[in-house]
Design an enzyme around this catalytic site. Structure first.
Site, PDB file in Angstrom:
ATOM      1  N   GLU A   1       0.818  -1.221   0.000  1.00 49.17           N
ATOM      2  CA  GLU A   1       0.000   0.000   0.000  1.00 49.17           C
ATOM      3  C   GLU A   1       0.842   1.257   0.000  1.00 49.17           C
ATOM      4  O   GLU A   1       1.970   1.262   0.501  1.00 49.17           O
ATOM      5  CB  GLU A   1      -0.844   0.034   1.278  1.00 49.17           C
ATOM      6  CG  GLU A   1      -1.883  -1.038   1.331  1.00 49.17           C
ATOM      7  CD  GLU A   1      -2.723  -0.942   2.595  1.00 49.17           C
ATOM      8  OE1 GLU A   1      -3.485  -1.865   2.837  1.00 49.17           O
ATOM      9  OE2 GLU A   1      -2.606   0.054   3.339  1.00 49.17           O
TER      10      GLU A   1
ATOM     11  N   CYS B   1       5.471  -7.011   7.339  1.00 48.59           N
ATOM     12  CA  CYS B   1       6.461  -6.449   8.252  1.00 48.59           C
ATOM     13  C   CYS B   1       6.677  -7.419   9.405  1.00 48.59           C
ATOM     14  O   CYS B   1       5.739  -8.044   9.889  1.00 48.59           O
ATOM     15  CB  CYS B   1       5.961  -5.109   8.794  1.00 48.59           C
ATOM     16  SG  CYS B   1       7.179  -4.291   9.841  1.00 48.59           S
TER      17      CYS B   1
ATOM     18  N   GLY C   1       6.163  -1.872   6.420  1.00 47.27           N
ATOM     19  CA  GLY C   1       7.549  -2.315   6.525  1.00 47.27           C
ATOM     20  C   GLY C   1       8.410  -1.420   7.384  1.00 47.27           C
ATOM     21  O   GLY C   1       8.049  -0.279   7.675  1.00 47.27           O
TER      22      GLY C   1
ATOM     23  N   SER D   1      11.021   6.743   8.224  1.00 49.52           N
ATOM     24  CA  SER D   1      10.407   6.572   9.530  1.00 49.52           C
ATOM     25  C   SER D   1      10.693   5.157  10.028  1.00 49.52           C
ATOM     26  O   SER D   1      10.292   4.176   9.406  1.00 49.52           O
ATOM     27  CB  SER D   1       8.897   6.804   9.410  1.00 49.52           C
ATOM     28  OG  SER D   1       8.283   6.524  10.643  1.00 49.52           O
TER      29      SER D   1
ATOM     30  N   LEU E   1       8.107   6.488  18.461  1.00 53.18           N
ATOM     31  CA  LEU E   1       8.431   6.326  19.879  1.00 53.18           C
ATOM     32  C   LEU E   1       7.240   5.668  20.597  1.00 53.18           C
ATOM     33  O   LEU E   1       7.367   4.608  21.165  1.00 53.18           O
ATOM     34  CB  LEU E   1       8.771   7.686  20.499  1.00 53.18           C
ATOM     35  CG  LEU E   1       9.190   7.635  21.963  1.00 53.18           C
ATOM     36  CD1 LEU E   1      10.490   6.877  22.137  1.00 53.18           C
ATOM     37  CD2 LEU E   1       9.340   9.054  22.535  1.00 53.18           C
ATOM     38  N   HIS E   2       6.104   6.315  20.529  1.00 53.74           N
ATOM     39  CA  HIS E   2       4.823   5.818  21.049  1.00 53.74           C
ATOM     40  C   HIS E   2       4.778   5.580  22.554  1.00 53.74           C
ATOM     41  O   HIS E   2       3.694   5.509  23.116  1.00 53.74           O
ATOM     42  CB  HIS E   2       4.340   4.570  20.305  1.00 53.74           C
ATOM     43  CG  HIS E   2       4.196   4.795  18.814  1.00 53.74           C
ATOM     44  ND1 HIS E   2       3.679   5.960  18.302  1.00 53.74           N
ATOM     45  CD2 HIS E   2       4.536   4.032  17.760  1.00 53.74           C
ATOM     46  CE1 HIS E   2       3.703   5.893  16.977  1.00 53.74           C
ATOM     47  NE2 HIS E   2       4.221   4.732  16.623  1.00 53.74           N
TER      48      HIS E   2
ATOM     49  N   ASN F   1      -5.282   5.979  14.319  1.00 54.68           N
ATOM     50  CA  ASN F   1      -6.375   5.449  13.499  1.00 54.68           C
ATOM     51  C   ASN F   1      -6.837   4.133  14.109  1.00 54.68           C
ATOM     52  O   ASN F   1      -6.023   3.243  14.322  1.00 54.68           O
ATOM     53  CB  ASN F   1      -5.871   5.160  12.076  1.00 54.68           C
ATOM     54  CG  ASN F   1      -5.920   6.390  11.216  1.00 54.68           C
ATOM     55  OD1 ASN F   1      -6.947   7.039  11.085  1.00 54.68           O
ATOM     56  ND2 ASN F   1      -4.786   6.732  10.627  1.00 54.68           N
TER      57      ASN F   1
ATOM     58  N   CYS G   1      -1.878   2.116   7.960  1.00 57.21           N
ATOM     59  CA  CYS G   1      -1.139   1.219   7.069  1.00 57.21           C
ATOM     60  C   CYS G   1      -1.610  -0.212   7.253  1.00 57.21           C
ATOM     61  O   CYS G   1      -1.860  -0.679   8.338  1.00 57.21           O
ATOM     62  CB  CYS G   1       0.374   1.379   7.221  1.00 57.21           C
ATOM     63  SG  CYS G   1       1.127   0.446   8.533  1.00 57.21           S
TER      64      CYS G   1
END
Ligand code: SF4
Length: 345
Positions: free
Chosen positions: A93, A113, A160, A192, A216-217, A291, A334
């Site tokens: 995508e 991934c 990925g 990224s 990071l999250h 999302n 994604c």
């Protein structure tokens, strides 16, 4: 599918070597690259300023790969999501995001991934294979054609982990940056990563001014390990060190992506860890309204929490922004379009 390899699997040096092997003058490499990445040639036959004998030699050894459009969806805000079928039937995508005079393309660097991020639809499907430089570059070129405008920014942020496919990703960035290709400015080309330290260190030494974003999250190790099991072996203090070295070496500010997820990484403790991680580090925090991914159990953090995060970062003099929501009425995260296609929703 042909049994000849795709010439677009070669980087610039690979094309130069091929030209030398064929006994051709060096400038032919540049001509071939211009045809492939500047003019979107679909075959060697199209390369009209190459001698017929060279075209025949190329044809006997290589194929010119292309992407087949499998599906696309357009959001009411103009964001368009694409599902491409590659020559071996694998799908990937990408997304085109128009905003004013800019068009940003988010492209994939791998099919599937291996990183297994728990909030990500792609991560759940597992790894399929690495993409070639041409398969990455073509996503950008095809979206430019489809949207009828120049791509101003491209980000390796689709499916990925780009640093798990380092050479091919760098080769693609170089084609995108090249005046023989679309000539996108290096500062407008971003990788990224989940935080692969070896990749960050190597990227710091590249001569071009490509930019770096890191997912990071969470700045709390346990939470980050749960969200991003693929980078468990790279502890946060080492990540911070690598980012600091990157900033010192390049003079550029890496972006830290932080998707705010309700009750997972939006607490006061999470915020305080984030501020501590960023304090004294040249960086920019990009807060992302996550999302929702079907079946993930994750929900977007409340707007009030986002405001608290923004205010606390500003109070600590840490540069931050809130990513504008785009394409929320389509499968914008994604892996979602592919997932939808596979499940027949
Ligand atoms: S978020 Fe990116 S790195 Fe993580 S699993 Fe999804 S595609 Fe892979």
């Amino acid at each position: 599918m042909t049994d000849r390899p795709d010439i677009k699997s070669l980087d610039r040096a690979g094309i130069e070597r091929l030209v030398a092997e064929l006994g051709e003058p060096a400038f032919r490499a540049r001509q071939i690259i211009r045809w492939l990445y500047g003019r979107g040639a679909a075959s060697f036959e199209d390369m009209s300023d190459l001698p017929a004998a060279l075209r025949a030699k190329l044809e006997s050894r290589y194929a010119v790969g292309s992407l087949a459009l499998e599906a696309s969806e357009t959001s009411s805000d103009g964001t368009r999501k694409y599902l491409w079928r590659l020559s071996d039937g694998v799908t990937v995508e990408s997304v085109g995001i128009p905003a004013g005079d800019r068009l940003t393309v988010c492209f994939s660097t791998q099919a599937g991934c291996a990183m297994g991020c728990t909030f990500c639809a792609t991560g759940r499907g597992g790894f399929v294979r690495n993409l070639t430089p041409g398969e990455m570059t073509d996503q950008v070129l095809r979206i430019s054609d489809d949207m009828g405008r120049r791509v101003s920014n491209a980000v390796a942020m689709g499916q990925g982990e780009p640093f798990a496919n380092y050479e091919a990703t760098l080769a693609a960035l170089r084609y995108l940056n090249s005046p023989d290709g679309p000539g996108i400015g290096a500062r407008h080309l971003t990788v990224s990563t989940c935080g692969i330290l070896t990749g960050i260190r190597r990227f710091s030494t590249e001569p071009e001014q490509f930019t770096l974003a890191v997912s990071l999250h969470s700045a709390i190790q346990r939470t980050r390990d749960t969200l991003m099991p693929g980078v468990r072996s790279y502890p946060l203090p080492q990540l911070r060190e690598a980012l600091s070295a990157y900033a010192t070496q390049t003079g550029r500010r890496p972006t830290l992506e932080y998707a705010l997820i309700a009750d997972v990484n939006d607490s006061d403790a999470a915020l305080s860890a984030l501020v501590t991680f960023c304090r004294g580090l040249l960086c920019h925090v990009n807060l992302i309204p996550v999302n929702p991914v079907k079946g993930s159990g994750f929900a977007r953090a409340a707007e009030s929490r986002t405001r608290v995060f923004m205010a606390a970062l500003a109070a600590a003099s840490i540069e931050s922004s809130l990513r504008a929501e785009r394409g929320t009425d389509i499968s914008a995260a994604c892996g979602q379009l592919r997932q939808k296609r596979l499940s027949g929703d």
